[in-house]
Design a protein around this motif. Sequence first.
Motif, PDB file in Angstrom:
ATOM      1  N   PRO A  11      33.576  45.490  35.169  1.00  0.00           N
ATOM      2  CA  PRO A  11      33.715  44.139  35.744  1.00  0.00           C
ATOM      3  C   PRO A  11      32.499  43.241  35.540  1.00  0.00           C
ATOM      4  CG  PRO A  11      34.533  45.775  37.298  1.00  0.00           C
ATOM      5  CD  PRO A  11      33.809  46.519  36.215  1.00  0.00           C
ATOM      6  N   GLN A  22      35.514  44.273  28.877  1.00  0.00           N
ATOM      7  CA  GLN A  22      36.500  44.393  29.953  1.00  0.00           C
ATOM      8  C   GLN A  22      37.895  44.609  29.379  1.00  0.00           C
ATOM      9  OE1 GLN A  22      36.351  41.375  33.093  1.00  0.00           O
ATOM     10  NE2 GLN A  22      34.357  40.729  32.316  1.00  0.00           N
ATOM     11  N   ARG A  33      30.975  44.509  45.541  1.00  0.00           N
ATOM     12  CA  ARG A  33      31.969  43.496  45.154  1.00  0.00           C
ATOM     13  C   ARG A  33      32.552  43.828  43.783  1.00  0.00           C
ATOM     14  NH1 ARG A  33      29.031  39.432  46.077  1.00  0.00           N
ATOM     15  NH2 ARG A  33      29.729  39.141  48.233  1.00  0.00           N
ATOM     16  N   ALA A  34      31.702  44.318  42.862  1.00  0.00           N
ATOM     17  CA  ALA A  34      32.209  44.747  41.556  1.00  0.00           C
ATOM     18  C   ALA A  34      33.106  45.974  41.710  1.00  0.00           C
ATOM     19  CB  ALA A  34      31.042  45.050  40.614  1.00  0.00           C
ATOM     20  N   LYS A  89      34.953  46.604  44.249  1.00  0.00           N
ATOM     21  CA  LYS A  89      36.218  46.143  44.833  1.00  0.00           C
ATOM     22  C   LYS A  89      37.122  45.534  43.773  1.00  0.00           C
ATOM     23  CE  LYS A  89      38.996  45.130  48.317  1.00  0.00           C
ATOM     24  NZ  LYS A  89      40.046  44.292  47.751  1.00  0.00           N
ATOM     25  N   ARG A  90      36.534  44.826  42.814  1.00  0.00           N
ATOM     26  CA  ARG A  90      37.383  44.279  41.755  1.00  0.00           C
ATOM     27  C   ARG A  90      37.995  45.407  40.936  1.00  0.00           C
ATOM     28  NH1 ARG A  90      35.869  41.163  36.198  1.00  0.00           N
ATOM     29  NH2 ARG A  90      37.894  41.578  35.263  1.00  0.00           N
ATOM     30  N   ASP A 127      40.812  46.956  42.944  1.00  0.00           N
ATOM     31  CA  ASP A 127      42.028  46.137  42.960  1.00  0.00           C
ATOM     32  C   ASP A 127      42.744  46.171  41.612  1.00  0.00           C
ATOM     33  OD1 ASP A 127      41.528  45.459  45.584  1.00  0.00           O
ATOM     34  OD2 ASP A 127      40.632  43.515  45.111  1.00  0.00           O
ATOM     35  N   ASP A 128      41.970  46.090  40.521  1.00  0.00           N
ATOM     36  CA  ASP A 128      42.572  46.193  39.183  1.00  0.00           C
ATOM     37  C   ASP A 128      43.336  47.497  39.043  1.00  0.00           C
ATOM     38  OD1 ASP A 128      41.517  43.763  38.320  1.00  0.00           O
ATOM     39  OD2 ASP A 128      39.807  44.676  37.286  1.00  0.00           O
ATOM     40  N   MET A 164      31.715  39.090  36.308  1.00  0.00           N
ATOM     41  CA  MET A 164      31.158  38.953  37.643  1.00  0.00           C
ATOM     42  C   MET A 164      29.632  38.897  37.588  1.00  0.00           C
ATOM     43  SD  MET A 164      33.477  41.596  39.869  1.00  0.00           S
ATOM     44  CE  MET A 164      32.915  40.835  41.401  1.00  0.00           C
TER      45      MET A 164
END
Length: 614
Positions: free
Chosen positions: A475, A482, A525-526, A528-529, A532-533, A592
């Motif tokens: 991310p 990516q 935060r990275a 979490k992305r 979610d992906d 990000m």
Amino acid sequence: MNAEFKVTCYSSEGAVFTMEPVVEENGAEIRMTIPREQLCSPRLNKIRVETNLTRAKVGDEGYMFYPTNFGCAFVMTKFTERKVQDYEFESWLSATPVCGICENENALFCRVDKEAFDARFYVTFKNGIYSICPEFLFDGDEPDEDVVIVYHRMPGASYSDMARYYRQYQMEYRGCVPLKERVKRRDALRRAAEGMELRIRMGWKPIPTPVRHQTLENEPPMYVACDIAELNKIIDKMHEMGVGKAELCLVGWGPGGHDGRFPQQYPSDPRFGGDDELRKFIAKAQGYGYQVVCHTVSFGAYEIANNFDRDLLVKTKALDENGQPGLYVRTIYKKNGLNGGEPYCVCPKHAYETYAVKDLPVVRGYGFEGLHYIDELTAYVPEKCYDKKHPGSRRDNWKYNRKLAQLSRDLFGGYQSEGYMDYMNADLDAILYVGCVTRFPHPNYPIVDRGIPFWQLVYHGIVLSNPTSSTVNYPIKDRDLQLKFFEYGGRPVMYFNSKFGEDRNWMGDVDLFNKTDEEIEDSVRALKRAYDDYEALLYLQYEFMDDHRMIAPKVYRTTYSDGSVMTCDYNNFTYTLEKPGEAPRTVEMYKMKAPRSCVDKAADGNSNFTLMNN
């Protein structure tokens, strides 16, 4: 095309001669055999098997594919004119011993069936002719078995067609079982499959090492990159931000940090907080729903270890000053040593029988559970050992690698390692990364047109994997990296402190860090992305990757066994997922914010990666 073969033999005394193989044709299959007895006298350093079946000239239709080495995994070379006119390439010893000629009337798939552990590929482009052929390195020793190479004619077939053929072979003859079946029997594997892999490097000593022969008195200082208090902050923030599932792998948690004092595996280094605090952390993380495993090394051996024993090390064929087999110093690490000093290697027999069966249950006793990580077992073919008390060929030592994987599965619930060699995949659950090179063209490979996901086409839906070292922490990487992660069907691997030395940046120059609350928040935060992906695409991990092809310049389409289609567009940096019965969904890549580095410049790397252990 009639099959023609030439077998060139290079003897230990320097003689070069040819021999006639036994060739049998049965329908589409051509089986070439060289009986073991023919390879024993005289003793041979190597043989090369050349055939018109894997040869093409400039202007021919199609392309060839082949494994290069751990850095590149599988690549494609089209039969076009090149600026380079006289090129040859010798791969490392490869236990993924397959190649092919594709998408023309002479297309065929080549598989080294026996003596694979001594095999590699020799690729040339000379005088307008492309050629790829197996070589077998015997080092003047008797081989374990007959040399057998199987060629299967598949007119018009693509690399995807050949991958499906090889996948079926792996499941029918090599013991590979689909992931969706294995998770029914092992809950630790199911939980690992449903969450990202988060690796956290806790500490390391300097590398290049200033002290090659280390003792407790002269051991260099260890940099504490993440102590147990910081581990607790990371999982607290993960829980707070809604990262619901993950497997944490603690790297460098033992004495001396990463590659610090192996084969000594424990206790945890007290500079991180001590064994009691480590056990409390593991229990807390498990309470949040995370699995926690650790990184161990079975073959690295440093004199500083409290269980170092020269008698148990790999010995060379060359004799030392006393006329005895010399100590093998690991070739790829010889120049700079490793963090623990001189990079010796434990004989695989003793890595299992003397160390692992005693030490890994103790490691399990800390509370670790999930896919236990033993470094490098799927990255390199094991070395031969010439110690008269514990001799071992490459094939012999491969069996001990498999025993290590099986022991890890039985103790911890699963097993993972780092590379693309497929000789262990029946016992393997996950791969940290399949290769290290993502972008082509690449100066080291001037006839390679692009990488291909041949390994993923065979093993996706069997072994969890992340595409390359460059897609670790995807991310916060460039958009093309990516997108490569999604094109190759990756399971996320996120990494705190992935860099740890001057040339230890093969996982990239951006990283996750944990020394301040701001860094931890940015890092999570990275995570979490990635979480979610992965939640949106998790179902694909249980499907086979059935087809992959370029459908337009810089646009690639991957088709899965359930009918899902993912189209990755590198012109617009988007992927579009078409799931049967649902409207297509398009996702745009975005980079990000990378956490601010707090590591001293001396620990940073540069952009020229070197293949080193992770």
